[in-house]
Design a protein around this motif. Sequence first.
Motif, PDB file in Angstrom:
ATOM      1  N   LEU A  58      -4.799   6.328 -11.449  1.00 41.16           N
ATOM      2  CA  LEU A  58      -3.219   5.818 -10.986  1.00 41.16           C
ATOM      3  C   LEU A  58      -3.738   4.679  -9.843  1.00 41.16           C
ATOM      4  N   HIS A  59      -4.317   3.426 -11.038  1.00 38.08           N
ATOM      5  CA  HIS A  59      -4.273   1.988 -10.670  1.00 38.08           C
ATOM      6  C   HIS A  59      -3.240   1.219 -10.952  1.00 38.08           C
ATOM      7  N   THR A  60      -1.843   1.760 -10.185  1.00 41.32           N
ATOM      8  CA  THR A  60      -0.766   0.669 -10.946  1.00 41.32           C
ATOM      9  C   THR A  60      -0.045   0.737  -9.164  1.00 41.32           C
ATOM     10  N   PRO A  61       1.137  -0.576  -9.192  1.00 45.11           N
ATOM     11  CA  PRO A  61       1.744  -0.502  -8.001  1.00 45.11           C
ATOM     12  C   PRO A  61       2.395   0.372  -7.848  1.00 45.11           C
ATOM     13  N   MET A  62       2.814   1.230  -8.127  1.00 44.18           N
ATOM     14  CA  MET A  62       3.572   2.335  -6.708  1.00 44.18           C
ATOM     15  C   MET A  62       2.903   2.737  -6.018  1.00 44.18           C
ATOM     16  N   TYR A  63       0.789   3.633  -6.932  1.00 43.77           N
ATOM     17  CA  TYR A  63       0.280   4.296  -5.997  1.00 43.77           C
ATOM     18  C   TYR A  63      -0.104   3.308  -5.412  1.00 43.77           C
ATOM     19  N   PHE A  64      -0.866   2.005  -6.022  1.00 46.17           N
ATOM     20  CA  PHE A  64      -0.649   0.866  -4.583  1.00 46.17           C
ATOM     21  C   PHE A  64      -0.116   1.194  -3.570  1.00 46.17           C
ATOM     22  N   PHE A  65       0.956   0.670  -4.083  1.00 51.14           N
ATOM     23  CA  PHE A  65       2.231   1.151  -2.295  1.00 51.14           C
ATOM     24  C   PHE A  65       2.475   2.411  -1.504  1.00 51.14           C
ATOM     25  N   LEU A 117       6.711  -1.032   4.316  1.00 52.41           N
ATOM     26  CA  LEU A 117       6.719  -0.209   3.048  1.00 52.41           C
ATOM     27  C   LEU A 117       7.036   0.548   1.482  1.00 52.41           C
ATOM     28  N   LEU A 118       7.802   1.549   2.725  1.00 55.44           N
ATOM     29  CA  LEU A 118       9.591   1.817   1.949  1.00 55.44           C
ATOM     30  C   LEU A 118      10.097   0.946   1.171  1.00 55.44           C
ATOM     31  N   SER A 119      10.233   0.182   1.771  1.00 54.56           N
ATOM     32  CA  SER A 119      11.071  -0.665   1.258  1.00 54.56           C
ATOM     33  C   SER A 119      11.282  -1.315  -0.499  1.00 54.56           C
ATOM     34  N   VAL A 120       9.815  -1.579   0.118  1.00 56.29           N
ATOM     35  CA  VAL A 120       8.760  -2.734  -1.306  1.00 56.29           C
ATOM     36  C   VAL A 120       8.327  -1.644  -2.357  1.00 56.29           C
ATOM     37  N   MET A 121       8.669   0.248  -2.113  1.00 53.66           N
ATOM     38  CA  MET A 121       8.344   1.005  -3.158  1.00 53.66           C
ATOM     39  C   MET A 121       9.939   1.253  -3.973  1.00 53.66           C
ATOM     40  N   ALA A 122      10.383   1.099  -3.265  1.00 55.78           N
ATOM     41  CA  ALA A 122      12.239   1.485  -3.499  1.00 55.78           C
ATOM     42  C   ALA A 122      12.701  -0.024  -4.804  1.00 55.78           C
ATOM     43  N   TYR A 123      11.776  -1.208  -4.076  1.00 52.17           N
ATOM     44  CA  TYR A 123      12.166  -2.687  -5.127  1.00 52.17           C
ATOM     45  C   TYR A 123      10.821  -1.770  -6.149  1.00 52.17           C
ATOM     46  N   ASP A 124       9.281  -1.540  -6.244  1.00 50.44           N
ATOM     47  CA  ASP A 124       9.172  -1.309  -7.651  1.00 50.44           C
ATOM     48  C   ASP A 124       9.472  -0.576  -8.000  1.00 50.44           C
ATOM     49  N   ASN A 140       3.093  -8.210 -10.370  1.00 47.15           N
ATOM     50  CA  ASN A 140       1.478  -8.678 -11.274  1.00 47.15           C
ATOM     51  C   ASN A 140       0.430  -7.857  -9.601  1.00 47.15           C
ATOM     52  N   PRO A 141      -0.850  -7.881  -9.827  1.00 44.60           N
ATOM     53  CA  PRO A 141      -1.387  -7.817  -8.192  1.00 44.60           C
ATOM     54  C   PRO A 141      -1.259  -8.838  -7.921  1.00 44.60           C
ATOM     55  N   ARG A 142      -0.426 -10.296  -7.222  1.00 41.21           N
ATOM     56  CA  ARG A 142      -0.787 -10.719  -6.921  1.00 41.21           C
ATOM     57  C   ARG A 142       0.541 -11.043  -6.048  1.00 41.21           C
ATOM     58  N   LEU A 143       1.647 -10.499  -6.296  1.00 43.91           N
ATOM     59  CA  LEU A 143       3.035 -10.138  -6.163  1.00 43.91           C
ATOM     60  C   LEU A 143       2.829  -9.228  -4.985  1.00 43.91           C
ATOM     61  N   CYS A 144       2.214  -7.499  -5.631  1.00 41.15           N
ATOM     62  CA  CYS A 144       2.084  -6.796  -4.496  1.00 41.15           C
ATOM     63  C   CYS A 144       1.172  -6.635  -3.360  1.00 41.15           C
ATOM     64  N   SER A 145       0.301  -7.233  -3.502  1.00 43.77           N
ATOM     65  CA  SER A 145      -0.742  -7.904  -2.567  1.00 43.77           C
ATOM     66  C   SER A 145       0.185  -8.215  -1.421  1.00 43.77           C
ATOM     67  N   LEU A 146       1.023  -9.455  -2.697  1.00 42.20           N
ATOM     68  CA  LEU A 146       2.076 -10.039  -1.186  1.00 42.20           C
ATOM     69  C   LEU A 146       2.628  -9.817  -0.465  1.00 42.20           C
ATOM     70  N   LEU A 147       3.480  -8.691  -1.398  1.00 46.97           N
ATOM     71  CA  LEU A 147       4.083  -7.710  -0.784  1.00 46.97           C
ATOM     72  C   LEU A 147       3.618  -6.935   0.030  1.00 46.97           C
ATOM     73  N   VAL A 148       2.624  -6.080   0.476  1.00 48.08           N
ATOM     74  CA  VAL A 148       1.334  -5.468   1.285  1.00 48.08           C
ATOM     75  C   VAL A 148       1.827  -6.806   2.626  1.00 48.08           C
ATOM     76  N   LEU A 149       1.069  -7.845   2.125  1.00 45.62           N
ATOM     77  CA  LEU A 149       0.949  -9.210   3.185  1.00 45.62           C
ATOM     78  C   LEU A 149       2.068  -9.253   4.476  1.00 45.62           C
ATOM     79  N   GLY A 150       2.884  -9.419   3.151  1.00 41.00           N
ATOM     80  CA  GLY A 150       4.334 -10.177   4.145  1.00 41.00           C
ATOM     81  C   GLY A 150       5.094  -8.605   4.945  1.00 41.00           C
ATOM     82  N   SER A 151       4.584  -7.568   4.579  1.00 40.22           N
ATOM     83  CA  SER A 151       5.551  -6.043   5.474  1.00 40.22           C
ATOM     84  C   SER A 151       4.415  -5.698   6.495  1.00 40.22           C
ATOM     85  N   PHE A 152       3.036  -6.650   6.344  1.00 44.68           N
ATOM     86  CA  PHE A 152       2.117  -6.076   7.713  1.00 44.68           C
ATOM     87  C   PHE A 152       2.973  -7.460   8.411  1.00 44.68           C
TER      88      PHE A 152
END
Length: 312
Positions: A58-65, A117-124, A140-152
């Motif tokens: 489950l270490h994938t972007p979808m489950y990370f979000f 985050l729901l919007s980020v998950m839709a993009y994923d 990629n991990p960098r984009l996923c981290s940036l999306l979460v940071l941007g959401s916060f």
Amino acid sequence: LCSTKPQNFTGVLEFLLLGLSEDPELQPLTFLLFLSMYLVTVLGNLLIILTISSDSHLHTPMYFFLSILSMADIGFTSTTVPKMLLDIQTHSRVISYVGCLIQLSFFNLFGCLDSALLSVMAYDRFVAICYPLHYQVIMNPRLCSLLVLGSFLFSLLDSQLHCVMMSHLTFCTKVEIPHFFCDPPQLLKLACDDTSTHKIIMYFIGAIFAGIPVSGILFSYSQILPSILRVPSSSGRYKVFFTCGSHLAVVCLFYGTGIGVYLSSVVSYSPRKAVVASVLYIVVSPMLNPFIYSLRNRDIKRALQRLLKSTG
């Protein structure tokens, strides 16, 4: 009535939260009901986080979000329900001015974070379905981290704007809030000064910070739907759509109850209706999210079974 020279008390003014019901006979039942729902919410979301973190599949972007969404859900419901439970248990409904602003800030922070985050998950899902061959490169991990940071950061800005706006309101003494938490529309109604400008600003902020995530979700699914329809076999279409089913259910639940809260505060003059809508939005929606994802997702169910077997 307001005094002739109202003052904006920043440290001494206290509010009274009237809660769900003033009937003393209903207090024990209300306490047990909301304590149960709160525990289910926290434990359910913690189980989702533990399952995702402990299973390498489950270490994938979808489950990370999804794990970040579960954290946000715990924070969202924890800003209001524990205070309400404490008020029922101690028979004290007082909340300080500063405490009210803090609660309001975290309520907006986690509520907006859920939406982002729901919007980020839709993009994923959009990238996974429309660009499957490039999914690993794009998400990629960098984009996923940036999306979460941007959401916060996006949510933090929304939270601080609401807090600053509310901190400029002037209130009377002995203010009673017909709610179980510091609800922004109720605070506007209780202010002594003219709040017409504040209302316009508040709804404008709400439209911007809710509209951007909603637009992202609508755009993603406007691209996903044609891609699903282009799949030749019906079983293939069902399989692709199934990957979006849980997310769509959570989106409908979150925004459906959120719209109910908004309409009850704007259209209805009944505080009871606003309270009921808020309960669905703040308590029921975060409680159901883990069930929606675990019951409709085979990967989560398999990971849960593996986790239970390893602990057993």
